[in-house]
Design a protein around this motif. Structure first.
Motif, short mmCIF file in Angstrom:
data_model
loop_
_atom_site.label_atom_id
_atom_site.label_comp_id
_atom_site.label_asym_id
_atom_site.label_seq_id
_atom_site.Cartn_x
_atom_site.Cartn_y
_atom_site.Cartn_z
N ARG A 66 -5.64 -6.05 -1.41
CA ARG A 66 -6.84 -6.45 -0.67
C ARG A 66 -7.26 -7.87 -1.04
O ARG A 66 -7.62 -8.68 -0.17
CB ARG A 66 -7.97 -5.47 -0.94
N LYS A 67 -7.22 -8.19 -2.34
CA LYS A 67 -7.65 -9.51 -2.80
C LYS A 67 -6.76 -10.61 -2.22
O LYS A 67 -7.25 -11.68 -1.83
CB LYS A 67 -7.63 -9.55 -4.32
N THR A 121 0.82 -1.22 0.00
CA THR A 121 0.00 0.00 0.00
C THR A 121 0.85 1.26 0.00
O THR A 121 0.42 2.31 -0.51
CB THR A 121 -0.93 0.03 1.22
N GLU A 162 -6.95 3.28 0.46
CA GLU A 162 -8.03 3.55 -0.49
C GLU A 162 -8.75 4.86 -0.14
O GLU A 162 -9.22 5.58 -1.03
CB GLU A 162 -9.00 2.38 -0.54
N ILE A 217 -5.23 -1.14 4.38
CA ILE A 217 -5.73 -1.07 2.99
C ILE A 217 -6.85 -0.04 2.89
O ILE A 217 -6.92 0.73 1.92
CB ILE A 217 -6.22 -2.47 2.54
N ASP A 218 -7.74 -0.03 3.89
CA ASP A 218 -8.82 0.97 3.90
C ASP A 218 -8.25 2.38 3.92
O ASP A 218 -8.76 3.27 3.22
CB ASP A 218 -9.72 0.76 5.12
N ALA A 265 -6.52 -5.15 7.10
CA ALA A 265 -7.64 -4.50 6.40
C ALA A 265 -7.66 -2.99 6.64
O ALA A 265 -7.93 -2.21 5.72
CB ALA A 265 -8.97 -5.11 6.85
N THR A 310 -6.34 -2.84 -4.91
CA THR A 310 -7.25 -3.96 -5.18
C THR A 310 -6.52 -5.30 -5.07
O THR A 310 -7.03 -6.26 -4.48
CB THR A 310 -7.87 -3.82 -6.57
N GLN A 366 -4.94 -10.29 0.50
CA GLN A 366 -4.84 -10.11 1.96
C GLN A 366 -3.39 -10.02 2.41
O GLN A 366 -2.96 -10.67 3.37
CB GLN A 366 -5.56 -11.26 2.68
#
Length: 567
Positions: free
Chosen positions: A53-54, A31, A67, A63-64, A60, A50, A56
């Motif tokens: 996240r896919k 990230t 984004e 990643i949030d 989380a 993406t 992992q």
């Protein structure tokens, strides 16, 4: 493989039909790498997030946050709020002071852009409290500056500037890594505030500082970000000079703006005022169309941003003489405003419901009783406020109806009277003057000169009957020529026989009296169209003069008089 080849491969592997996505090499699956591409290549940044996240590859919340940052930089504020909100709610991060400050700052900016006032106020106080508790001057500066913006927006002008300038000085003294980017934004916001208040010299000063910050040699600013900063400098400068009537300087700033790289749909709205005032209508339509499409893509169809976009487009069509299109956009403005009101009411009801649910979990029955008493008290206060408002509106409607009847009687007397000094005209004038007389009347009243009175009535008759007040640029010299008097005598006549403080107020009062008729006879006209038809091209001046005359805005007048006529 070199970094250049990796980037080339990333962009080359985009499908022509849009079904496939950018293929990201493993070396970029982090990230932290996505932040590098937030401005230079948002699609690449999204592809990185993406993929991470896919698979992992990271927690989380991290990643949030990435984004959320991407959507924030792309001005997708509603999406950004959802991601930042999830990070803020993560219990394991409560002790991470810097991250919490960053999240609160981002949410504050998003709430500001989305006009979510209650959330914004809470975020300002929360950020300022946390920053002061931990001695972080940079984030304290951001909260103080935003507080100043809010004070200014709500009409507390001096206090607003005081807070903003205080926040500016605090930021200057920090060693915050992104200090010069923040200062650039501060100067841009102050510029817009000064322009709204007509303080153009201060606005020019802010523009110079904004440009200096955009050019500051900072290691954290990539080239495209600097181009984006300069593009906004020139856009705001062009609009500023255009609104100040300095079109030569505005044109130069516009030429500089054209030389910069293409901006995004949101930032390019800064040039709109210049394009409208400079009659670059095709380009203005393109800018506003891209902005509306961007809002539709974000699902931002019933928001203050959409309301502003539709209103700007309606006024643009008025300037172009496309009254049918303007009327269509005007109807859309009404629909969005109505839906926005319903949505806001729904949010307030939901907030109240959530509060009740939280209270229901209380262990003590006394809290329920206190809440019930508060609700009952608030209900009584609201009922009293509504009753007071209804009675006040009735009194105002009666007074307004009386005034309108007298004005109409005066107009008929002027048009039909055989002599400008006929009893009907004189009686109507006296009625008009009596309405606005103060309660206290002095014991000494100067007796009017009969000849001056006759000349004033003769002039007023011609101005009203022949609608001379509709002529653009009509002024004191024109009225003096009508009756053949010098300026000293004319000034004395105006002060004795007119309620207006000067000729401009006198003419504008005539115009809004005529506008009152247009508002009722032509319900399809927008407010801007009515203002133009009655000789006032400046809608702000028209609204202010109308309210000074009828004690309500043109829109309120149309609504209330229509309801009175329907009874």
């Amino acid at each position: 493989m070199s970094l250049r080849r990796i980037l080339f491969a990333c962009f080359f592997l985009v499908s022509l039909d849009g079904d496939a996505q950018i293929v990201v090499p493993d070396s970029l699956l982090n990230t932290s790498k996505s932040y590098v591409y937030n401005i230079t290549s948002p699609d690449t940044a999204q592809a990185i997030i993406t993929a991470v996240r896919k698979r992992q590859l990271e927690p989380a919340w991290r990643i949030d946050y990435a984004e959320g940052e991407l959507n924030y930089n792309m001005r997708r504020y509603r999406k950004a709020v959802s991601f930042f909100g999830r990070v803020k709610a993560e219990s394991s991060l409560r002790d991470s002071t810097l991250l919490q400050l960053l999240i609160n700052k981002r949410l504050m900016d998003c709430y500001d852009a989305l006009n979510l006032h209650d959330d914004l106020v809470r975020s300002i106080f929360g950020l300022r409290k946390m920053a002061r508790e931990h001695g972080n001057k940079a984030f304290e500066s951001m909260a103080v500056f935003m507080s100043g913006k809010q004070h200014h927006y709500h009409g507390q002008i001096d206090q607003g500037y005081s807070f903003c300038l205080e926040g500016l000085e605090i930021m200057k003294e920090t060693d915050y890594a992104y200090k010069h980017i923040v200062l650039r934004n501060y100067y841009a916001e102050l510029l817009k505030m000064y322009v709204r208040d007509g303080r153009f010299e201060e606005a020019v000063h802010m523009s110079q500082h904004q440009e200096a910050e955009a050019l500051y040699p900072s290691s954290v600013v990539v080239r495209k970000a600097r181009e984006r900063g300069l593009r906004r400098v020139y856009a705001l400068r062009a609009s500023m000079y255009a609104q100040a009537g300095r079109m030569a300087e505005a044109d130069k700033a516009y030429a500089d703006w054209k030389k910069t790289a293409c901006g995004n749909a949101v930032d390019d709205m800064d040039i709109f005022d210049y394009l409208q005032l400079g009659h670059h209508y095709d380009e203005a339509l393109d800018i506003i169309d891209r902005y509306r499409k961007f809002l539709y893509e974000q699902g931002d169809t019933t928001s203050f941003r959409m309301l502003d976009a539709l209103n700007r487009e309606a006024l643009l069509h008025v300037d172009m003489g496309n009254y049918e299109q303007a009327s269509g956009y005007g109807r859309q403005v009404t629909k969005v405003a109505h839906q926005l009101h319903i949505d806001m009411s729904g949010e307030q009801m939901q907030t109240t419901y959530n509060l009740l649910m939280e209270q229901s979990a209380s262990k003590y029955k006394t809290k329920w009783l206190i809440l019930l008493l508060v609700v009952l008290l608030m209900g009584c206060l609201v009922a009293l406020a509504v009753l007071y408002y209804i009675r006040k509106e009735r009194r105002r409607n009666r007074e307004m109806t009386r005034m309108i009847n007298v004005i109409d009687a005066y107009r008929r007397a002027v048009i039909n009277a055989e002599s400008p000094t006929s009893p009907e005209v004189v009686a109507a004038i006296e009625q008009l003057r009596a309405i606005k007389l103060p309660d206290a009347v002095t014991s000494e009243v100067e007796e009017p000169d009969d000849e001056d009175r006759r000349l004033f009535v003769e002039m007023d008759t011609q101005v009203t009957r022949d609608r001379i007040f509709l002529k653009p640029g009509i002024g004191r010299e024109d009225l003096m020529r009508l009756i053949g008097v010098d300026k000293n005598r004319f000034g004395k006549m105006m002060s004795k026989y007119s309620d207006a403080s000067n000729t401009s107020v006198y003419i504008n009062t005539k115009r809004v009296e005529y506008a009152a008729k247009l508002l009722l006879e032509h319900p399809e006209y927008t407010i801007a169209t009515v203002a133009s038809e009655c000789g006032m091209s400046n809608t702000v001046t028209f609204n202010r003069t109308f309210k000074d005359t009828y004690n309500m805005t043109p829109s309120e007048y149309r609504e209330k008089m229509s309801s009175i006529s329907a009874i």
